[in-house]
Design a protein around this motif. Structure first.
Motif, PDB file in Angstrom:
ATOM      1  N   PHE A   8       0.884  -0.932  -0.122  1.00 51.42           N
ATOM      2  CA  PHE A   8       0.085  -0.274  -0.443  1.00 51.42           C
ATOM      3  C   PHE A   8       1.411   1.396   0.413  1.00 51.42           C
ATOM      4  O   PHE A   8       2.266   1.405   0.313  1.00 51.42           O
ATOM      5  N   ILE A   9       0.325   1.878  -0.460  1.00 54.85           N
ATOM      6  CA  ILE A   9       0.767   3.585  -0.428  1.00 54.85           C
ATOM      7  C   ILE A   9       0.062   4.773  -0.243  1.00 54.85           C
ATOM      8  O   ILE A   9      -1.784   4.774  -0.523  1.00 54.85           O
ATOM      9  N   ALA A  10       0.404   5.675   0.869  1.00 57.22           N
ATOM     10  CA  ALA A  10      -0.131   7.284   1.708  1.00 57.22           C
ATOM     11  C   ALA A  10      -0.016   8.063   0.908  1.00 57.22           C
ATOM     12  O   ALA A  10       1.730   8.003   0.710  1.00 57.22           O
ATOM     13  N   ILE A  11       0.017   8.895   0.041  1.00 57.87           N
ATOM     14  CA  ILE A  11       0.611   9.768  -0.824  1.00 57.87           C
ATOM     15  C   ILE A  11      -0.755  11.713  -0.337  1.00 57.87           C
ATOM     16  O   ILE A  11      -1.205  11.521  -0.381  1.00 57.87           O
ATOM     17  N   GLY A  12       0.466  12.109  -0.060  1.00 63.46           N
ATOM     18  CA  GLY A  12       0.375  14.422   0.794  1.00 63.46           C
ATOM     19  C   GLY A  12       1.003  14.570  -0.543  1.00 63.46           C
ATOM     20  O   GLY A  12       1.848  14.354  -1.085  1.00 63.46           O
ATOM     21  N   GLY A  13       0.191  15.607   0.205  1.00 68.55           N
ATOM     22  CA  GLY A  13       1.213  16.998  -0.298  1.00 68.55           C
ATOM     23  C   GLY A  13      -0.325  18.056  -1.357  1.00 68.55           C
ATOM     24  O   GLY A  13      -1.324  17.814  -0.865  1.00 68.55           O
ATOM     25  N   ARG A  14       0.714  18.633  -1.899  1.00 64.02           N
ATOM     26  CA  ARG A  14      -0.342  20.059  -2.550  1.00 64.02           C
ATOM     27  C   ARG A  14      -0.131  19.569  -4.505  1.00 64.02           C
ATOM     28  O   ARG A  14       1.236  19.190  -4.782  1.00 64.02           O
ATOM     29  N   LEU A  15      -0.909  19.712  -5.199  1.00 70.05           N
ATOM     30  CA  LEU A  15      -0.927  19.365  -6.228  1.00 70.05           C
ATOM     31  C   LEU A  15      -1.887  20.661  -7.494  1.00 70.05           C
ATOM     32  O   LEU A  15      -2.958  20.799  -6.677  1.00 70.05           O
ATOM     33  N   HIS A  74       7.083  15.195  -7.999  1.00 73.65           N
ATOM     34  CA  HIS A  74       6.736  16.538  -7.773  1.00 73.65           C
ATOM     35  C   HIS A  74       6.227  16.976  -6.419  1.00 73.65           C
ATOM     36  O   HIS A  74       5.874  17.661  -5.777  1.00 73.65           O
ATOM     37  N   GLY A  75       7.392  16.025  -5.684  1.00 72.52           N
ATOM     38  CA  GLY A  75       7.503  16.285  -4.348  1.00 72.52           C
ATOM     39  C   GLY A  75       6.659  16.433  -3.323  1.00 72.52           C
ATOM     40  O   GLY A  75       5.920  16.662  -2.426  1.00 72.52           O
ATOM     41  N   LEU A  76       5.630  14.726  -3.452  1.00 68.87           N
ATOM     42  CA  LEU A  76       4.565  14.736  -2.620  1.00 68.87           C
ATOM     43  C   LEU A  76       4.763  13.202  -1.550  1.00 68.87           C
ATOM     44  O   LEU A  76       5.391  12.464  -2.642  1.00 68.87           O
ATOM     45  N   PRO A  77       4.797  14.045  -0.842  1.00 70.05           N
ATOM     46  CA  PRO A  77       5.675  12.795   0.352  1.00 70.05           C
ATOM     47  C   PRO A  77       4.579  11.569   0.490  1.00 70.05           C
ATOM     48  O   PRO A  77       3.044  11.399   0.280  1.00 70.05           O
ATOM     49  N   PHE A  78       5.184  10.330   0.673  1.00 71.16           N
ATOM     50  CA  PHE A  78       4.195   9.106   0.816  1.00 71.16           C
ATOM     51  C   PHE A  78       4.984   8.407   1.886  1.00 71.16           C
ATOM     52  O   PHE A  78       5.940   8.013   2.083  1.00 71.16           O
ATOM     53  N   VAL A  79       4.910   7.505   1.950  1.00 71.33           N
ATOM     54  CA  VAL A  79       5.006   6.166   2.715  1.00 71.33           C
ATOM     55  C   VAL A  79       4.086   4.872   2.110  1.00 71.33           C
ATOM     56  O   VAL A  79       2.648   4.301   1.946  1.00 71.33           O
ATOM     57  N   ARG A  80       5.189   4.350   1.392  1.00 72.23           N
ATOM     58  CA  ARG A  80       4.737   2.975   0.947  1.00 72.23           C
ATOM     59  C   ARG A  80       5.040   1.457   2.441  1.00 72.23           C
ATOM     60  O   ARG A  80       6.447   1.613   2.730  1.00 72.23           O
ATOM     61  N   TRP A  81       4.610   0.818   2.089  1.00 72.73           N
ATOM     62  CA  TRP A  81       4.994  -0.912   3.015  1.00 72.73           C
ATOM     63  C   TRP A  81       4.316  -1.618   1.904  1.00 72.73           C
ATOM     64  O   TRP A  81       3.539  -1.982   1.136  1.00 72.73           O
ATOM     65  N   ALA A  82       5.241  -2.625   1.880  1.00 75.40           N
ATOM     66  CA  ALA A  82       5.152  -4.001   1.226  1.00 75.40           C
ATOM     67  C   ALA A  82       5.653  -5.029   1.609  1.00 75.40           C
ATOM     68  O   ALA A  82       6.367  -5.038   2.666  1.00 75.40           O
ATOM     69  N   GLY A  83       4.868  -6.119   1.477  1.00 79.24           N
ATOM     70  CA  GLY A  83       5.211  -7.178   2.266  1.00 79.24           C
ATOM     71  C   GLY A  83       6.782  -8.213   1.980  1.00 79.24           C
ATOM     72  O   GLY A  83       6.671  -7.800   0.835  1.00 79.24           O
ATOM     73  N   GLY A  84       7.037  -9.113   2.295  1.00 78.05           N
ATOM     74  CA  GLY A  84       7.779  -9.244   2.154  1.00 78.05           C
ATOM     75  C   GLY A  84       8.476 -10.759   1.330  1.00 78.05           C
ATOM     76  O   GLY A  84       6.709 -11.199   1.179  1.00 78.05           O
ATOM     77  N   CYS A  85       8.720 -11.468   0.763  1.00 86.24           N
ATOM     78  CA  CYS A  85       8.874 -12.514  -0.252  1.00 86.24           C
ATOM     79  C   CYS A  85       9.666 -13.092  -0.182  1.00 86.24           C
ATOM     80  O   CYS A  85      11.302 -13.221   0.317  1.00 86.24           O
ATOM     81  N   ARG A  93       9.012  -0.919   4.824  1.00 83.93           N
ATOM     82  CA  ARG A  93       8.602   0.744   4.623  1.00 83.93           C
ATOM     83  C   ARG A  93       9.179   2.063   3.660  1.00 83.93           C
ATOM     84  O   ARG A  93      10.374   1.338   4.344  1.00 83.93           O
ATOM     85  N   ILE A  94       8.709   2.462   3.207  1.00 81.30           N
ATOM     86  CA  ILE A  94       9.145   3.201   2.075  1.00 81.30           C
ATOM     87  C   ILE A  94       9.107   4.657   3.368  1.00 81.30           C
ATOM     88  O   ILE A  94       7.547   5.052   2.633  1.00 81.30           O
ATOM     89  N   VAL A  95       9.684   5.758   3.447  1.00 81.87           N
ATOM     90  CA  VAL A  95       9.262   7.406   3.295  1.00 81.87           C
ATOM     91  C   VAL A  95       9.590   8.190   2.829  1.00 81.87           C
ATOM     92  O   VAL A  95      11.233   8.597   2.743  1.00 81.87           O
ATOM     93  N   TYR A  96       8.672   9.037   2.779  1.00 81.76           N
ATOM     94  CA  TYR A  96       9.589  10.198   1.211  1.00 81.76           C
ATOM     95  C   TYR A  96       8.396  11.492   2.278  1.00 81.76           C
ATOM     96  O   TYR A  96       7.468  11.341   1.851  1.00 81.76           O
TER      97      TYR A  96
END
Length: 171
Positions: A8-15, A74-85, A93-96
């Motif tokens: 999953f990914i959660a995206i924020g910021g201004r567009l 585009h400078g949109l903050p996000f957090v992405r989680w991915a399950g393991g393989c 978890r990736i945090v931008y």
């Protein structure tokens, strides 16, 4: 064939509206929805004053190869989680934060940050460890489009930008 995991990914910021159209095209190309196994995302699914949180059950290598670079460009903050393989990689978890480089954190299948002895020794102090966990716990701000109604008159500032309103988590 690529190894596939849930993500999953959660995206924020201004567009602005034109970039939102590009974002929607990118999200749709990735096959994302508002819930696990849900209907494909449509622009009207976006909730005002909330981050855009999207899910997919079978993501190649656990990465959104078009969406994540779009967000960074585009400078949109996000957090992405991915399950393991199993045998390939651990959940992550990736945090931008909207600038700089995305940071990677090892997590478990429930998206709880984990750390091994090697990293504890590298970090060195309890204060630095706590800071590491705080960094992984980044709250994604709402996704705000030009022209959205102002719903944040008494909300706290997010990432130094009072126009982004209240902090919101990825869910």
């Amino acid at each position: 064939m690529a190894d596939r995991v849930p993500a999953f990914i959660a995206i924020g910021g201004r567009l602005d509206a034109a970039l939102f159209s590009e974002l929607v095209e990118t999200v749709q190309a990735e096959g994302l929805s508002l819930d696990w196994g849900g209907e494909p995302f449509e622009p009207e699914h976006r909730q005002i004053a909330e981050p855009l949180t999207l899910y997919a059950e079978n993501v190649a290598w656990g990465r959104f190869d078009a969406l994540e670079p779009f967000c960074v460009a585009h400078g949109l903050p996000f957090v992405r989680w991915a399950g393991g393989c199993p045998g390939q990689w651990s959940p992550e978890r990736i945090v931008y934060r909207g600038s700089g480089e995305p940071a990677s954190y090892m997590v478990d299948e429930s998206d709880r940050v984990v750390i091994d002895r090697y990293h504890v020794e590298q970090i060195g102090s309890v204060d630095a460890l706590l800071s590491y966990f705080e960094g992984a716990g980044f709250d994604v701000p709402p996704l705000v489009l030009a022209g959205d109604p102002d719903v944040s008159a008494d909300r706290e500032t997010v990432a130094g930008d009072p126009s982004l309103g209240e902090k919101a988590s990825h869910g």
